[in-house]
Scaffold this motif. Sequence first.
Motif, PDB file in Angstrom:
ATOM      1  N   ASP A  37     -29.714 -68.842  27.877  1.00 16.16           N
ATOM      2  CA  ASP A  37     -28.376 -68.509  28.365  1.00 16.16           C
ATOM      3  C   ASP A  37     -28.399 -68.615  29.888  1.00 16.16           C
ATOM      4  O   ASP A  37     -29.292 -68.064  30.542  1.00 16.16           O
ATOM      5  N   GLU A  38     -27.439 -69.308  30.441  1.00 12.07           N
ATOM      6  CA  GLU A  38     -27.397 -69.542  31.894  1.00 12.07           C
ATOM      7  C   GLU A  38     -27.413 -68.245  32.698  1.00 12.07           C
ATOM      8  O   GLU A  38     -27.947 -68.204  33.799  1.00 12.07           O
ATOM      9  N   GLN A  39     -26.860 -67.166  32.157  1.00 15.31           N
ATOM     10  CA  GLN A  39     -26.860 -65.898  32.891  1.00 15.31           C
ATOM     11  C   GLN A  39     -28.266 -65.316  33.026  1.00 15.31           C
ATOM     12  O   GLN A  39     -28.499 -64.427  33.848  1.00 15.31           O
ATOM     13  N   ASN A  40     -29.215 -65.842  32.253  1.00 16.34           N
ATOM     14  CA  ASN A  40     -30.615 -65.387  32.336  1.00 16.34           C
ATOM     15  C   ASN A  40     -31.487 -66.316  33.176  1.00 16.34           C
ATOM     16  O   ASN A  40     -32.711 -66.191  33.161  1.00 16.34           O
ATOM     17  N   GLU A  41     -30.868 -67.213  33.924  1.00 17.23           N
ATOM     18  CA  GLU A  41     -31.631 -68.232  34.648  1.00 17.23           C
ATOM     19  C   GLU A  41     -32.639 -67.647  35.638  1.00 17.23           C
ATOM     20  O   GLU A  41     -33.786 -68.095  35.688  1.00 17.23           O
ATOM     21  N   ASN A  42     -32.252 -66.641  36.407  1.00 22.33           N
ATOM     22  CA  ASN A  42     -33.199 -66.051  37.370  1.00 22.33           C
ATOM     23  C   ASN A  42     -34.415 -65.460  36.665  1.00 22.33           C
ATOM     24  O   ASN A  42     -35.542 -65.598  37.139  1.00 22.33           O
ATOM     25  N   GLU A  43     -34.187 -64.814  35.541  1.00 23.63           N
ATOM     26  CA  GLU A  43     -35.302 -64.249  34.774  1.00 23.63           C
ATOM     27  C   GLU A  43     -36.223 -65.359  34.276  1.00 23.63           C
ATOM     28  O   GLU A  43     -37.447 -65.240  34.357  1.00 23.63           O
TER      29      GLU A  43
END
Length: 80
Positions: A37-43
């Motif tokens: 999921d793009e919202q988890n990219e930093n992780e």
Amino acid sequence: LNERNAVNRFMLEFAELEKESVFDEDSGECMVSIKYDEQNENEIIIRLLSFGPVVEVLSPYDFRMKIKERVDRQLALMKE
């Protein structure tokens, strides 16, 4: 080569993600595509960086550049 058992560690680290992998017996290299999921990219970036030099992000280009920027920032901090 499967340095520091990187393939197994990688697969365990990203076990919850959908992925496709191809292992080359001759070279010992494993190519893995993961979906996240793009919202988890930093992780995902942080988790990938934890593997150090045994993992190389090949694509997509913009994601690879985000990894490079993180590494460059760390190098700059170390030089200060």
